[in-house]
Motif scaffolding. Structure first.
Motif, PDB file in Angstrom:
ATOM      1  N   SER A   1       0.830  -1.212   0.000  1.00  0.00           N
ATOM      2  CA  SER A   1       0.000   0.000   0.000  1.00  0.00           C
ATOM      3  C   SER A   1       0.858   1.253   0.000  1.00  0.00           C
ATOM      4  CB  SER A   1      -0.920   0.009   1.234  1.00  0.00           C
ATOM      5  OG  SER A   1      -0.155  -0.073   2.426  1.00  0.00           O
ATOM      6  N   VAL A   2       2.147   1.115   0.345  1.00  0.00           N
ATOM      7  CA  VAL A   2       3.081   2.247   0.301  1.00  0.00           C
ATOM      8  C   VAL A   2       3.507   2.453  -1.151  1.00  0.00           C
ATOM      9  CG1 VAL A   2       5.328   3.127   1.040  1.00  0.00           C
ATOM     10  CG2 VAL A   2       3.918   1.814   2.630  1.00  0.00           C
TER      11      VAL A   2
ATOM     12  N   ALA B   1      -7.887  10.192  -7.402  1.00  0.00           N
ATOM     13  CA  ALA B   1      -6.907   9.745  -6.398  1.00  0.00           C
ATOM     14  C   ALA B   1      -6.344  10.941  -5.631  1.00  0.00           C
ATOM     15  CB  ALA B   1      -5.777   8.992  -7.078  1.00  0.00           C
ATOM     16  N   LYS B   2      -6.088  10.729  -4.352  1.00  0.00           N
ATOM     17  CA  LYS B   2      -5.396  11.763  -3.566  1.00  0.00           C
ATOM     18  C   LYS B   2      -4.268  11.088  -2.803  1.00  0.00           C
ATOM     19  CE  LYS B   2      -8.546  11.790   0.448  1.00  0.00           C
ATOM     20  NZ  LYS B   2      -9.362  12.666   1.310  1.00  0.00           N
ATOM     21  N   PHE B   3      -3.195  11.841  -2.613  1.00  0.00           N
ATOM     22  CA  PHE B   3      -1.989  11.302  -2.005  1.00  0.00           C
ATOM     23  C   PHE B   3      -1.848  11.827  -0.572  1.00  0.00           C
ATOM     24  CE2 PHE B   3      -1.354  11.281  -6.565  1.00  0.00           C
ATOM     25  CZ  PHE B   3      -0.902   9.992  -6.795  1.00  0.00           C
ATOM     26  N   LEU B   4      -1.729  10.892   0.370  1.00  0.00           N
ATOM     27  CA  LEU B   4      -1.610  11.253   1.787  1.00  0.00           C
ATOM     28  C   LEU B   4      -0.367  10.609   2.380  1.00  0.00           C
ATOM     29  CD1 LEU B   4      -5.321  10.784   3.010  1.00  0.00           C
ATOM     30  CD2 LEU B   4      -4.202  12.888   2.264  1.00  0.00           C
ATOM     31  N   TRP B   5       0.227  11.299   3.351  1.00  0.00           N
ATOM     32  CA  TRP B   5       1.441  10.815   3.998  1.00  0.00           C
ATOM     33  C   TRP B   5       1.121  10.025   5.265  1.00  0.00           C
ATOM     34  CZ3 TRP B   5       5.814  11.260   1.303  1.00  0.00           C
ATOM     35  CH2 TRP B   5       5.879  12.253   0.309  1.00  0.00           C
TER      36      TRP B   5
ATOM     37  N   ILE C   1       9.410   9.307   5.402  1.00  0.00           N
ATOM     38  CA  ILE C   1       7.982   9.096   5.651  1.00  0.00           C
ATOM     39  C   ILE C   1       7.328   8.518   4.405  1.00  0.00           C
ATOM     40  CG2 ILE C   1       7.316  11.447   4.942  1.00  0.00           C
ATOM     41  CD1 ILE C   1       5.360  11.401   7.386  1.00  0.00           C
ATOM     42  N   ASN C   2       6.369   7.628   4.596  1.00  0.00           N
ATOM     43  CA  ASN C   2       5.752   6.897   3.485  1.00  0.00           C
ATOM     44  C   ASN C   2       4.552   7.637   2.895  1.00  0.00           C
ATOM     45  OD1 ASN C   2       7.528   4.708   3.611  1.00  0.00           O
ATOM     46  ND2 ASN C   2       6.328   3.708   5.217  1.00  0.00           N
ATOM     47  N   LEU C   3       4.301   7.360   1.622  1.00  0.00           N
ATOM     48  CA  LEU C   3       3.211   7.989   0.864  1.00  0.00           C
ATOM     49  C   LEU C   3       2.215   6.923   0.433  1.00  0.00           C
ATOM     50  CD1 LEU C   3       2.238  10.689  -0.521  1.00  0.00           C
ATOM     51  CD2 LEU C   3       3.484   9.910  -2.560  1.00  0.00           C
ATOM     52  N   TYR C   4       0.919   7.296   0.450  1.00  0.00           N
ATOM     53  CA  TYR C   4      -0.157   6.386   0.059  1.00  0.00           C
ATOM     54  C   TYR C   4      -1.027   7.059  -0.992  1.00  0.00           C
ATOM     55  CZ  TYR C   4       1.172   4.083   4.406  1.00  0.00           C
ATOM     56  OH  TYR C   4       1.883   3.464   5.409  1.00  0.00           O
ATOM     57  N   ALA C   5      -1.647   6.247  -1.842  1.00  0.00           N
ATOM     58  CA  ALA C   5      -2.587   6.747  -2.853  1.00  0.00           C
ATOM     59  C   ALA C   5      -3.989   6.277  -2.469  1.00  0.00           C
ATOM     60  CB  ALA C   5      -2.213   6.229  -4.241  1.00  0.00           C
ATOM     61  N   ILE C   6      -4.872   7.214  -2.167  1.00  0.00           N
ATOM     62  CA  ILE C   6      -6.211   6.927  -1.655  1.00  0.00           C
ATOM     63  C   ILE C   6      -7.230   6.928  -2.792  1.00  0.00           C
ATOM     64  CG2 ILE C   6      -8.015   7.720  -0.064  1.00  0.00           C
ATOM     65  CD1 ILE C   6      -5.441   6.727   1.293  1.00  0.00           C
ATOM     66  N   VAL C   7      -8.154   5.952  -2.767  1.00  0.00           N
ATOM     67  CA  VAL C   7      -9.239   5.889  -3.748  1.00  0.00           C
ATOM     68  C   VAL C   7     -10.339   6.860  -3.311  1.00  0.00           C
ATOM     69  CG1 VAL C   7     -10.928   4.421  -4.917  1.00  0.00           C
ATOM     70  CG2 VAL C   7      -8.715   3.470  -4.223  1.00  0.00           C
TER      71      VAL C   7
END
Length: 987
Positions: free
Chosen positions: A318-319, A351-355, A366-372
């Protein structure tokens, strides 16, 4: 005196109650001393000891049936300036509430009105809602209604607002909604604070403004407190894209950014080429810079972000990427570009990108995620379905996590979401940070889940508390905060104790020296008064602050006044040949001293009320102790002293109310004060004109709570030059901060306006880091950032930050307005009270002119000398408290004199009015000098021994007492005389 038995019984019972409450403080101090001895300087060990005995009955002391936690609750509450901790004024954003009610409307008229209202709020004391209504009306000009479907006529408000409603009808609904949201926010914050675990927290709403005052004495982790207070706790559950779905997008985005940013890179290359040097070291450096530019040219995104590109299915995660914490803002900027978002595939357009919520352990990565996400950006499941949350541990019993249970609606949604995403990833997001994004192994039908995320136990507890308390309806921002380290608090306690003991000894010795045996009785009453003050403070749960300690000490000085007035009356009666019992009865009668005592105390009490209404935090503490002290001193002086004197005189003892040395002092004085009034007018006028000139040229040294900004008290291990530090910090902050020595030569007060309009926790941390960076050369070797920051556990000598204060520009304006209203309000109240009591406007005018005169002179002194004297002379809330106390003291003096003039007017109808006024002033001169002298000695003891933070406050009081004594003799009465003499026929 009637009902002596009842008064004795009341005094004994009240005294025993006070001793009972004070005993809890004694036991609590003994337990904490045991903890300190056990820890032997180890703060963590001391804290662990206190935690271990918190819920255990206390042994070896009184009240063994009570636990330490219960005893602590009953002990005296120390404010943060004595105990360390945090005081903050928060504001729940009404703008955000309106945005939420509009479903984040994109209507241009609505958004322009919000922007205009936000701008107008900075210079207005009007509520944000009313400012928004005015701005909307001006912007729309009637073409758009508030009930428009794109604004408030939406689905979420359909039961309350429809498109047929007028703007006035919608305004009424919106006011109720905003009021309800603010009330909800207050309850959420209160629940969070109640669960936080500090002793005697204080949380108060400030009117209907959306502001909340929070005081947490003894709070240990300041950063944790700020995070807890400002987090909205907006919990969401989202599906996520995995790294197999985003890898190609990131590669394309990197190439696109190389094209977009190419002109910037070329400009940099040209600059580099233009630099020439024969020095080989510079050539090497330029080579490294060129390599960096080449990397940025070909991989602008990948030079700061590391994409997660799987080589096989086993590396699916997921990262989707990671970056250094300092580069996250740049990554966000790149990924938000329209040209970059256009590269997203059709199934990822929203999509939105959250840390991640925290960096990877022991790193800054720090890791990044892509949210649906979706068009409305509404999560499938939100935090309102959470019914309970608690801090637990993982299956191994090692790592802290948060366990949650959901209501029936949430359980169904969670079961559906997990069933549809078996083998996929689901993210748990709080306030737009990802706490965990685990792989779903199977459906979860019972509505239970857990959040893991490299938590400490405290972090997991805070998250659970926030989820249980519910989310804030809008973000809460810190407008004003004051943080005091435990070390500075302990120093304040030590210095206050010295000042208190010294002031008490001075007063006790003086009373015996001046009044002999009668002074002993006055001293007993004074000691009982102190017992009553502390007992009352504890019984009512009031918080004792450093200004509050000053209030008690000032009360000691001023409470002597009642005894002085009574004793001077008794001496007058004895000099007329009356026996002791008759003289005592006359001295304590309403016709004797009682009328003047009541009037004088009421005027001072009224200034305390005004201080309490307009003040906040420590100023309210000062007002509280001042008002309690006035009431208890009145009781002890009038009743306890009378009981003691009656007991003594009933045994046929005699008292002269003086000693062999003081006999005859201030007796038969005849001073023609009025003859000297024109000289006094000239001197006062000269000082005031000079002061006004200084105010125009020099101005005043306004504190940060009147101007906005951040102030830090920093202690070094050796004397440090304020000028040198100021020059050094200019390079860090851009503009030179104000730096001045604060107390000893190794302690500085540093005030900066760097990013004054931004009051987030992150900016506050940034300013502290910049301060640490700028001061590193002045700190001992090996001092880390954590060592430098404020400590709420280390009560011993500390190097680094001792305290901090942060005030936003908006609340600084509000504090200024409150100060002005406090001074004006006090003058109006005083004028009306004296008019009511003396029935002549000339008395009111004389008193108010004298008070106004005192205020102007104190301001003039602070304007003239703030650049000269070696201590802090800021104009802040404490100064306003001092100014209003001076008003009360000056009035106290003036009212006593006026009371005697009124008495002589009735007794000596044949006397010319000038003689009456002069006689009134002369006959009270002994009392005036006695009270002023004792009060001044008390104030000087606090000024010398009471700590650096209170020196300016005490200096204002000292100047005020001197000027107040002078004005009551040479301004108030002469003004009253000059405005009255035309109405009286002189004989």
């Amino acid at each position: 005196m009637q009902n002596k038995g009842l008064i004795k019984t009341f005094a004994i019972l009240f005294g025993l109650i006070c001793v009972y409450y004070l005993s809890f403080t004694w036991v609590n101090n003994r337990v904490e001393n045991d903890a300190k001895e056990f820890a032997n300087g180890d703060a963590a060990k001391q804290e662990a000891y206190l935690d271990s005995v918190a819920n255990v009955p206390v042994a070896n002391y009184l009240y063994t049936e009570y636990t330490h936690s219960e005893i602590q609750d009953k002990a005296i509450n120390l404010g943060l300036d004595l105990k360390g901790g945090i005081n903050a004024t928060l504001e729940v954003s009404v703008r955000d509430i309106l945005m939420g009610l509009s479903n984040d409307s994109k209507n241009p008229t609505f958004n322009k009105a919000l922007a205009d209202a936000s701008a107008a709020q900075e210079g207005s004391d009007e509520t944000y809602v009313n400012l928004f209504f005015d701005a909307f009306e001006a912007e729309s000009k009637g073409s758009v209604k508030l009930s428009d479907p794109t604004i408030f006529g939406n689905k979420s408000l359909k039961d309350k607002i429809n498109f047929k409603m007028t703007d006035e009808e919608v305004k009424s609904v919106l006011k109720d909604e905003v009021k309800g949201s603010i009330g909800t926010a207050f309850e959420v914050l209160r629940n969070r604070i109640d669960r936080f675990g500090v002793t005697s927290p204080n949380i108060q709403r400030i009117g209907e403004s959306g502001r909340v005052l929070i005081e947490l004495p003894g709070a240990r982790d300041i950063a944790r407190v700020k995070k807890l207070l400002t987090g909205t706790a907006k919990l969401q559950f989202w599906e996520t894209y995995d790294n197999t779905e985003t890898a190609n997008f990131f590669i394309q985005a990197n190439s696109k950014l190389a094209e977009i940013l190419k002109p910037e890179v070329e400009d940099t290359e040209e600059t580099t080429d233009s630099i020439a040097s024969e020095d080989s070291q510079i050539d090497d450096l330029l080579g490294k810079v060129q390599d960096s530019i080449d990397t940025k040219a070909t991989s602008p995104l990948f030079s700061i972000m590391y994409p997660s590109i799987p080589q096989n299915q086993n590396q699916r995660s997921s990262v989707v990427g990671s970056a250094n914490v300092k580069d996250t803002a740049t990554v966000n900027k790149y990924l938000a570009m329209k040209e970059v978002r256009a590269l997203l595939p059709n199934n990822m357009v929203y999509a939105k990108f959250l840390w991640d919520a925290k960096p990877v352990e022991k790193t800054e990565v720090i890791n990044l995620y892509a949210i649906v996400s979706n068009r409305e950006d509404v999560a499938p499941i939100e935090g309102d379905v959470v019914s309970d949350a608690s801090q637990t541990f993982d299956q191994m019993g090692v790592n802290p996590e948060v366990s949650m249970s959901m209501n029936s609606k949430g359980s169904k949604l969670w079961a559906k979401m997990t069933e549809e995403n078996v083998g996929q990833f689901v993210a748990v997001v709080l306030d737009d940070y990802v706490y965990s994004a685990p792989n779903v192994n199977g459906p979860i039908p019972n509505g239970r889940t857990s959040i893991s995320g490299n938590f400490t136990i405290d972090e997991a507890q805070d998250l659970a508390n926030a989820l249980k308390s519910g989310k804030l309806p809008a973000a809460a921002k810190i407008l004003e905060s004051s943080v005091v380290g435990a070390s500075l608090g302990q120093e304040a306690i030590n210095s206050s104790a010295i000042a208190f003991i010294l002031a008490l000894c001075i007063v006790l010795i003086w009373m015996i020296f001046y009044y002999g045996k009668a002074g002993i009785f006055a001293n007993i009453a004074l000691l009982v008064n102190i017992l009553f003050i502390f007992g009352t403070l504890i019984a009512f749960g009031a918080v004792l602050t450093l200004p509050g300690v000053a209030g008690i000490i000032i009360t000691i000085g001023m409470s002597v006044d009642a005894n002085v007035i009574i004793y001077e009356r008794i001496k007058e009666a004895l000099n007329k040949g009356k026996v002791l019992k008759e003289a005592v009865k006359e001295g304590f009668s309403l016709e004797g001293a009682l009328s003047a005592i009541i009037d004088a105390n009421i005027t001072t009490f009224l200034t305390g009320v005004i201080l309490y209404i307009f003040g906040s935090g420590p100023i309210r503490g000062f007002a509280t102790t001042l008002m309690i002290g006035i009431i208890t001193s009145l009781i002890t002086a009038v009743f306890i002293t009378r009981l003691l004197i009656d007991w003594y005189s009933n045994r046929d003892h005699t008292m002269s109310f003086n000693t062999a040395i003081t006999k005859g002092w201030f007796q038969n004085i005849r001073v023609d004060f009025l003859k000297k009034r024109k000289i006094a007018y000239f001197i006062s006028g000269l000082i005031i004109i000079g002061g006004i000139g200084s105010l125009v040229v020099n101005g005043l040294n306004y504190g940060v709570d009147f101007t906005g900004g951040r102030t830090y008290t920093v202690r070094f291990d050796q004397p440090t030059s304020s000028t040198e530090v100021g020059s050094t910090l200019k390079g860090v902050f851009g503009d030179a901060p104000e730096v001045k020595t604060y107390g000893p030569s190794n302690q500085l007060k540093i005030t900066t306006k760097y990013k004054v309009d931004e009051n987030s926790v992150e900016v506050g941390d940034e300013v502290q880091e910049l301060l640490y960076k700028g001061l590193q050369t002045y700190l001992p070797d090996g001092t880390t950032l954590e060592d430098f920051k404020i400590s709420s556990t280390d009560t011993e000598h500390k190097i680094g930050l001792m305290s901090s204060m942060e005030v936003g520009p908006t609340i600084a304006d509000d504090i200024q307005q409150a100060a002005v209203w406090a001074i004006i309000g006090s003058l109006i109240v005083v004028f009306l009270y004296i008019l009511l009591r003396f029935r002549k406007w000339q008395y009111s005018l004389g008193a108010v002119v004298a008070v106004f005169h005192d205020v102007l002179i104190v301001l003039a002194v602070f304007s003239i000398f703030y650049k000269i004297l070696p201590f802090d002379m800021e104009i802040d809330q404490s100064f306003i408290a001092a100014l209003l106390t001076v008003v009360g003291y000056s009035l106290n003096d003036t009212v006593v004199i006026f009371d005697r003039i009124r008495e002589f007017t009735g007794k000596h109808e044949t006397w010319p009015f000038m003689r009456i006024v002069n006689a009134g002033l002369s006959s009270t001169l002994g009392r005036t000098i006695n009270t002023s002298l004792t009060t001044l000695l008390v104030l000087l003891s606090i000024f010398i021994f009471g700590g650096d933070s209170i020196k300016g406050f005490m200096f204002a009081m000292i100047v005020g007492v001197v000027v107040g004594t002078y004005s009551s003799l040479f301004i108030a009465s002469p003004i009253m005389y000059d405005t009255t003499k035309k109405l009286i026929k002189e004989k």
